[in-house]
Design an enzyme around this catalytic site. Sequence first.
Site, PDB file in Angstrom:
ATOM      1  N   ARG A 163       0.832  -1.268  -0.046  1.00  0.00           N
ATOM      2  CA  ARG A 163       0.092  -0.109  -0.047  1.00  0.00           C
ATOM      3  C   ARG A 163       0.839   1.115  -0.120  1.00  0.00           C
ATOM      4  O   ARG A 163       0.519   2.251  -0.742  1.00  0.00           O
ATOM      5  CB  ARG A 163      -1.006  -0.119   1.198  1.00  0.00           C
ATOM      6  CG  ARG A 163      -1.794   1.255   1.387  1.00  0.00           C
ATOM      7  CD  ARG A 163      -2.738   0.916   2.529  1.00  0.00           C
ATOM      8  NE  ARG A 163      -3.743   2.115   2.556  1.00  0.00           N
ATOM      9  CZ  ARG A 163      -3.867   2.929   3.515  1.00  0.00           C
ATOM     10  NH1 ARG A 163      -2.866   2.463   4.710  1.00  0.00           N
ATOM     11  NH2 ARG A 163      -4.648   4.078   3.872  1.00  0.00           N
ATOM     12  N   HIS A 165       0.699   4.382  -2.873  1.00  0.00           N
ATOM     13  CA  HIS A 165       0.725   5.616  -2.303  1.00  0.00           C
ATOM     14  C   HIS A 165       1.786   6.539  -3.079  1.00  0.00           C
ATOM     15  O   HIS A 165       1.358   7.617  -3.166  1.00  0.00           O
ATOM     16  CB  HIS A 165       0.325   5.621  -1.112  1.00  0.00           C
ATOM     17  CG  HIS A 165      -0.983   5.305  -0.597  1.00  0.00           C
ATOM     18  ND1 HIS A 165      -1.739   5.869   0.630  1.00  0.00           N
ATOM     19  CD2 HIS A 165      -1.736   4.401  -1.035  1.00  0.00           C
ATOM     20  CE1 HIS A 165      -2.825   5.354   0.855  1.00  0.00           C
ATOM     21  NE2 HIS A 165      -2.970   4.280  -0.268  1.00  0.00           N
ATOM     22  N   ASN A 181      -3.006   8.892   4.329  1.00  0.00           N
ATOM     23  CA  ASN A 181      -1.653   7.983   4.530  1.00  0.00           C
ATOM     24  C   ASN A 181      -1.375   8.223   6.196  1.00  0.00           C
ATOM     25  O   ASN A 181      -0.238   7.527   6.541  1.00  0.00           O
ATOM     26  CB  ASN A 181      -0.340   9.161   3.944  1.00  0.00           C
ATOM     27  CG  ASN A 181      -0.551   8.859   2.540  1.00  0.00           C
ATOM     28  OD1 ASN A 181      -0.925   8.180   1.941  1.00  0.00           O
ATOM     29  ND2 ASN A 181       0.058  10.167   1.796  1.00  0.00           N
ATOM     30  N   HIS A 183      -6.097  -6.108  -2.572  1.00  0.00           N
ATOM     31  CA  HIS A 183      -7.038  -6.016  -1.183  1.00  0.00           C
ATOM     32  C   HIS A 183      -7.261  -7.454  -0.911  1.00  0.00           C
ATOM     33  O   HIS A 183      -8.041  -7.664   0.229  1.00  0.00           O
ATOM     34  CB  HIS A 183      -8.288  -5.423  -1.610  1.00  0.00           C
ATOM     35  CG  HIS A 183      -8.222  -3.961  -1.875  1.00  0.00           C
ATOM     36  ND1 HIS A 183      -9.242  -3.209  -2.293  1.00  0.00           N
ATOM     37  CD2 HIS A 183      -7.240  -3.155  -1.681  1.00  0.00           C
ATOM     38  CE1 HIS A 183      -8.791  -1.805  -2.503  1.00  0.00           C
ATOM     39  NE2 HIS A 183      -7.612  -1.637  -1.933  1.00  0.00           N
TER      40      HIS A 183
END
Length: 322
Positions: A63, A67, A94, A190
């Site tokens: 992740r 990001h 974040n 996910h």
Amino acid sequence: MMTKTLLALVVLLSVLGNSVAIPWYSLNLNYYRYRCPDTERIVRRVTQQYVSRKPSLAAALLRMYFHDCFVRGCDGSILLKSPNNDAERNAVPNLSLRGYEVVDAAKAALERRCPGVVSCADVLALVARDAVLVIRGPWWPVPLGRRDGRISRISEVNLPSPFANIATLKQNFADKGLNAKDLVVLSGAHTIGISTCALVNARIYNFTGRGDFDPAMNPSYVRSLKKRCKPTDFRSTVDMDPGSVKRFDSHYYNVVAQRKGLFTSDSTLLDDFDTRHYVQIQALTNGISFNRDFSDSMFKLGFVEILTGRQGEIRRKCAFVN
């Protein structure tokens, strides 16, 4: 005659197709071969040490990499700290990122071996890949040579939202040179993710302001979520892929196909012909192509708005510019 590195990249790009113009010549699978030949081994060892003790870090590090690449490109800007708390890592989406210590430890080990050579952007790219490998997920090649950005602004954080519809998500990805297939494939990450009730409560308790739930959700799934997430509970965690959260596999697509996607951004994959078709195929075939597709899309992601050559810098510490 082509070198093995060039040949490997050409083969990979032929598999990926022409959906995005990837500057394959700007990175190199053997970039640190002479200046820091143990780069990948060192990063893999450190990542293994952390993730084997705490497997949930795999999802967190993947992740973090995503990001980073979606804001100013894959330049390590997500790692920068600011004395004014106005860097990317301070943006609301974040604040729940974790795993910085893994990147810092890998970078510190590299600095001891070959100071000032390996960028934090490359370290993060390798850590994300190796973290997935530790939990027996797919491997993908990580060409190296990225440089570190010097800028990290909270105001520039505009990540794909868990509340977004399919049109918005497709545009978010297109803006980064990624297509609808990359969107549905990378959403498959996910399979190892978790969230908090805070991001789903409105969907199950008050979707339109009338005390209803999102009609795109399977009613039985809503009932199970309500047992986990009470109306005022914003802290409890929820698995993104119920029943398979500890395994990197294609089970996520079975969940989405059954209208049990946790976020709107999961459910909306059924609202587009191409993304829906991919979900259905993977669900029906036990993920016949998911690992290969995920590897291809992660390879592409690693080229998003990269800095190379004399751009940026090679940070000595990932949290601070030199």
